[in-house]
Enzyme design. Sequence first.
Site, PDB file in Angstrom:
ATOM      1  CE  LYS A 125      -4.996   7.084  10.708  1.00 35.19           C
ATOM      2  NZ  LYS A 125      -3.543   6.650  10.459  1.00 35.19           N
ATOM      3  CB  THR A 156      -3.997   0.759  -0.791  1.00 36.01           C
ATOM      4  OG1 THR A 156      -4.932   0.926   0.313  1.00 36.01           O
ATOM      5  CG2 THR A 156      -3.231   2.090  -1.154  1.00 36.01           C
ATOM      6  CG  ASP A 205       3.525  -5.089  17.753  1.00 38.31           C
ATOM      7  OD1 ASP A 205       3.025  -3.822  17.755  1.00 38.31           O
ATOM      8  OD2 ASP A 205       2.951  -5.824  18.339  1.00 38.31           O
ATOM      9  CE1 TYR A 229      -8.052   4.973  10.284  1.00 35.27           C
ATOM     10  CE2 TYR A 229      -9.574   6.390   9.349  1.00 35.27           C
ATOM     11  CZ  TYR A 229      -8.501   5.798   9.278  1.00 35.27           C
ATOM     12  OH  TYR A 229      -7.546   6.264   8.199  1.00 35.27           O
ATOM     13  CG  ASN A 268       2.192   4.320   6.086  1.00 33.89           C
ATOM     14  OD1 ASN A 268       1.419   4.704   5.594  1.00 33.89           O
ATOM     15  ND2 ASN A 268       2.482   2.864   5.704  1.00 33.89           N
ATOM     16  N   GLY A 272       0.897  -1.392  -0.091  1.00 31.08           N
ATOM     17  CA  GLY A 272      -0.078   0.047  -0.046  1.00 31.08           C
ATOM     18  C   GLY A 272       0.769   1.380  -0.070  1.00 31.08           C
TER      19      GLY A 272
END
Length: 262
Positions: free
Chosen positions: A166, A199, A70, A162, A97, A22
């Site tokens: 972000k 992706t 990890d 989520y 990322n 991706g």
Amino acid sequence: MNNHVAPRAAGKQVFITGAAGGLGAAMARMFARHGAKVFLTDIDADAVTAVADEINRELSDTVAWAATQDVRDEAAWIERLDQAAKAMGGLSVLVNNAGIGSLGSVEQIELKEWRRVMSINVESILLGCKHALPYLREAQPASIVNISSLAAFKVDPDYAAYNTSKAAVAMLTKSVAMDCTRQKIDVRCNSVHPAFVRTGIVAPFYDALGEEEATRKLTRGIPMRRLGEPDDVAYAVLYLASDESRYVTAAELVVDGGACAI
């Protein structure tokens, strides 16, 4: 590439998490093609090693290294950053990322899932910045690029964890940037906020709905009416990591086909 123009990332030593595919893999290829050395990590050891091997074959040189990581594990951060600095001869760019998605409204989401999202999407960036800064301080001018999302600004109540994670990335980015300016060190920190990008993450939509219907649904809030391509984001990251952006810090670079404008 024009042989009379220096590669945009010449001499940079770049550490990228979540680089097995991706966006992360696209960034790694982009940096390497523009003259950087790249150290790639991912929880999928075989896949991230394959990306590094592919880059080295393409460029007929050893410019890419890979290791499993990890990003929730602080000890692993310390070990991998040291390994990367030794392999590349230093560290001048960190690209945080790695991240995950999560579905669930405030009433639906389990606390265990909330904590999993926060640990991968937010705490990993704290750990990366914290432990990379000593290396970056020695490599000035240096840069940190944190991959956030359009979801930091455009709320969907079904993605409570989520969206929150972000948005936290955007503010953490500014905190790191301002700390660096306070220290008077030439280490910049910026966030990138993509909309949907073509992706593997969106592949299930296309498998279930077909090309036309999946594209229609995924792009209904995007004025350009198309998904982003991985290189659309990789070029944005390249700019923020390069010396072209020496006066850019604490910024939110939105790569969204105009979605934030509506």
